[in-house]
Structures are given as structure tokens and as C-alpha cells.
Write an enzyme that holds these catalytic residues in place. Sequence first.
Site, short mmCIF file in Angstrom:
data_model
loop_
_atom_site.label_atom_id
_atom_site.label_comp_id
_atom_site.label_asym_id
_atom_site.label_seq_id
_atom_site.Cartn_x
_atom_site.Cartn_y
_atom_site.Cartn_z
N GLU A 9 -20.38 -48.71 17.22
CA GLU A 9 -21.05 -47.44 17.47
C GLU A 9 -20.21 -46.27 16.93
O GLU A 9 -20.76 -45.28 16.42
CB GLU A 9 -21.32 -47.27 18.95
CG GLU A 9 -22.38 -48.24 19.48
CD GLU A 9 -22.48 -48.26 20.99
OE1 GLU A 9 -23.40 -48.91 21.49
OE2 GLU A 9 -21.64 -47.62 21.66
N LYS A 54 -20.78 -55.56 31.51
CA LYS A 54 -21.06 -55.04 30.18
C LYS A 54 -19.98 -55.40 29.15
O LYS A 54 -18.79 -55.42 29.45
CB LYS A 54 -21.20 -53.51 30.22
CG LYS A 54 -22.39 -53.00 31.02
CD LYS A 54 -23.71 -53.38 30.38
CE LYS A 54 -23.92 -52.69 29.07
NZ LYS A 54 -23.98 -51.21 29.17
N GLN A 113 -9.54 -23.34 -0.78
CA GLN A 113 -8.47 -23.85 0.08
C GLN A 113 -9.00 -24.88 1.08
O GLN A 113 -8.27 -25.79 1.50
CB GLN A 113 -7.82 -22.69 0.83
CG GLN A 113 -6.76 -23.08 1.85
CD GLN A 113 -6.03 -21.86 2.38
OE1 GLN A 113 -5.33 -21.17 1.63
NE2 GLN A 113 -6.21 -21.57 3.65
N THR A 151 -37.73 -57.19 7.59
CA THR A 151 -38.11 -55.92 6.98
C THR A 151 -38.86 -55.14 8.04
O THR A 151 -39.61 -55.73 8.84
CB THR A 151 -39.00 -56.10 5.73
OG1 THR A 151 -40.24 -56.71 6.12
CG2 THR A 151 -38.31 -56.97 4.68
N HIS A 152 -38.65 -53.85 8.08
CA HIS A 152 -39.25 -53.00 9.12
C HIS A 152 -38.88 -53.50 10.52
O HIS A 152 -39.61 -53.28 11.49
CB HIS A 152 -40.78 -52.95 8.99
CG HIS A 152 -41.27 -52.53 7.65
ND1 HIS A 152 -41.40 -51.22 7.28
CD2 HIS A 152 -41.65 -53.26 6.56
CE1 HIS A 152 -41.86 -51.14 6.04
NE2 HIS A 152 -42.01 -52.37 5.57
N LYS A 160 -9.18 -29.25 0.94
CA LYS A 160 -8.26 -30.24 1.51
C LYS A 160 -8.70 -30.68 2.90
O LYS A 160 -8.63 -31.86 3.25
CB LYS A 160 -6.85 -29.66 1.53
CG LYS A 160 -6.26 -29.52 0.13
CD LYS A 160 -4.99 -28.72 0.13
CE LYS A 160 -5.27 -27.23 0.19
NZ LYS A 160 -6.02 -26.70 -0.95
N SER A 171 -17.79 -51.27 30.78
CA SER A 171 -18.40 -50.13 31.44
C SER A 171 -17.57 -49.74 32.66
O SER A 171 -17.03 -50.60 33.36
CB SER A 171 -19.83 -50.48 31.88
OG SER A 171 -20.33 -49.54 32.80
#
Length: 488
Positions: free
Chosen positions: A316, A309, A348, A181-182, A351, A303
Site C-alpha cells: 500500500e 489482521k 533551484q 481483464t476488467h 533538486k 492491526s
Amino acid sequence: MALQQTKMLKQEQQQQHREELPTSKPTHQLWGGRFSGQPHEALQALNNSLPYDARLYSDDLDASKAYAEALKRAGYLNSADCDVIVKSLELIRFDWVERSIKFLPSDEDVHTVNERLLVNITGELGQRLHTGRSRNDQVITDMKLWMRKANRETLGRLRLLIEACVLQAEQHLGILMPGYTHMQRAQTVQFSHWLLSHAFALREDCLRLVELRERSNVMPLGSGALAGNPLGIDRLWLAERLGFSGVTANSMHAVGDRDFVVDFIYCCSLVSLHLSRLAEDLILYSTQEFDFIKLADGFATGSSLMPQKRNPDSLELIRGISGLITSNLTGIMMTIKGTPSTYNKDLQFDKQYCFQAHDKLAQSLDVAVGVVSTMQVQRHQMEAALSTDMLATDWAYYLVRKGVPFRMAHHYIGRVVALAEQRGVGITEVPLGELQQICEAFGADIVSVADYGLNVQQYNVVGGTATVCVLEQLRQLKDFCMGLCKQS
């Protein structure tokens, strides 16, 4: 063979009606009788919605076939003419599928195209189809038909993601990890419990879509431009013919209603937010600092500069797309906010917002299924991340079971944690004698509360992280997914 027969039928009908067509070239605009000139090219470009609503071609043809049959029932078409129209609409569908349709500058939308093509095939007969019908009730009917399929497809993708979460949770039952939590270590939980927390959020998304599907399945066709239909069209029969559960009760409300579009985009937005939260967790857990999971190569990228990497681009992008989908919700809401009652051309754009929300969510869900299905769970790293400070709550419960009020127990354990921090040790390394100086309820059996696995099993309340509870959660989700399969 079927395609060849369709082509031959198309050629025969075109030859049959070629001599019936007027010698002067008719206009294909559906509204131009009272105008002496053509729209300015700038307005034509702005007014043209074909880049978006062309994907409604099949729904428009389905609704038109049903409407032709309704006109026959009302006495405005005989059986032979209705049959010609219905078969011709199927020929037009063939041209759409084959991508052989050529748009003209006068084509404003998918309805204009389909009517032009119908008139090209059937001549004057095709001009009868629009009797009593407006593009106002036509387009919203098409949208509801399309959304019925979009809703089903979205539910199918959500089900696949829930099933992927269930499979991973089932295969890795018993693995422990820090619960946060946090973004601070809080309590020990099972990895399966954490993953299923995301699955249950997705289940709520499914329930919203199911509710929307049922609530929005009322037919607006027969509302005309805004006042209704004066030609005795049997709307109840037409609704049954198109698979609607009922008809709209007020024609003015029907043609201006886009609440179901807002609701669908809202549902898509919530799904995207839940996917974004899952993605954020997985991005963190895939870092070298956490190393709780490893993404499959198929869902990571490299990368252009740093050879070592492994970037979680898949996650993401899911996280970023949520902003795009939610912007569509804001867009449609602000569009509706500024319109007076009944139909206005602003609508219109519904859509554009709706299709983009659906399409981007579909991409995100497909990638999320792949990520979850193929990720590698790092048991050793998860359990190595457990620390004795995470036993604090369990120790407070230990004192509660000894008869200490919880608020006092919380205070005593806080003092134990502070003492351990001062000495740079874990709370399990504080001697029993010193623990008893803080609270005399401590006994030698406190050592039994130092086992993370045993502590997890005490959370056996419904929804808890104990194994028996996680198994029940798995059962619920499996049953839910099976129910979705039966509904589709």
C-alpha cells in the site's frame, strides 16, 4: 592511517596559509560587491538551498578539481597552485565525509560552502578557482554528475526486482491461474506469465533510463552565466576529464536546461506507476478472497485493534508513493513553464523535486524486491479459481479450427454460455446433442478442450503463455539483466 595523514596535511596547509589571509574578514557571498547591505533574513532563509543541494558536495568538488586543471591548461594557474587547490578540495571532501563542516548564515548553497572552505585553506589562491565559471553552469554540471550515479543506482535496483520476478517465475513454472481483464476472469494463464508481465514493464523502464543516461551525458561547464567562457578553457578536454561524451552546443540553452531533470523524474514516475500496478495486483491476490499469494511477515503489519489482521502495508505504501513521485514531475514541469530563457532562481527547486523522486523510488524498489523475493505462491488456490466459463474462448477457437468463421464461433459459444448460466451449470456440462443444436460443428472431441493445462499450451506464439514461450521470456530477461550488470 590514511585519515591521519589527511588530517596532518590539512593542519599543515592551514598553518601555511594562515599568515597570508587578510586581516579583515572577507565576505563569503559570491555576489555582494555592488550591494551596500545584507539580504533580509527572510530572503536569506528562502534563498538558502543547502538543505537540498548539500548532497551535491562530492560532485561539486569533482567538477571543481577538473576546472582547476582546465585553468592550468589555459594558463591561469601554474602547476603548483593547481596542485594546492586540488589537494585542498580533497581535504574539504574529508570534512564533508566526517560531517565536521559548520554552515554560516552567509552560506547560500553547496558552492558557496566549498569556495569558502577553499579560501579558508588556501587564502587568495582559492579565489581564483571561480575564474570564468558561474554557479549557473556549475550547478547544472553538478546535477548531471549526480544524476549519472542516481541513474546507475536506479538501474541496479530495477535489475534486482526483475531478477526477483524471474526467480519466482522460474521456480513456479507451470502453475495455472485465472488471467483477468476488467477484473473479470478471462482466460487461463500461467502464474509465471503474469509475473513476467510486470518484469517486462520494468525492463522498459530500464531502457528509458539507459537512453536518458546516454542522451543527457553532455557537459554544460564552460557556459559561464549564459554567454560562454572567454578564457580559452578547453571544454572538450574538460568533458573527457569528467566522463562526458560531449559538450553543450549553446551556452544560453545550457544554463537554463532542466529537461534532463524532467526526463529523470518522468522515468522515476513511470517506474512508480508500474510498481503501483504490481502492488495492486499483489494486494488483491493476498486477500483471503483470492489467497493466491501470502506475504512474508517481514513485509506485512498487524492491526492495533484486530489481532487476526495481516495488512499489506508494504504494498500500500508503494502504491501511495507513486502519487508523491508523480507530483514531483508536475512540480518541475510547472516550474519550468513559467521561466524565461537562460537561468532563473526558480530552477533551484529542481533538486528538491529530483532528489525526492529518486529517494522515494529507491525505498519503493527495495521493498518491492523484498516482497517479491519472499512471497509464498499458493498453487492450489490459484488453480482452484479456474472456472469452466474461462474455456469459452478456447471453445471458439475449437470451432474456428472446424472451419467456422470466428464471428459466428463467438456467437455460438455465447449462446452456449447463456444456456449454461440459465441452468446454473458449467459449459462442459451442456450435453453434446444440445451443443450440436447450436452448431453442428461440435463433435465428441470437444472434451479435449476442457483441460486448462492443454489449452494454455496452444498459446505458443511469441509472447504467449505456453511454457515454451514463457521459457523464452525468462531467457530474454536473464540476458537483459546480465547486460545491465556489464554496463554498471
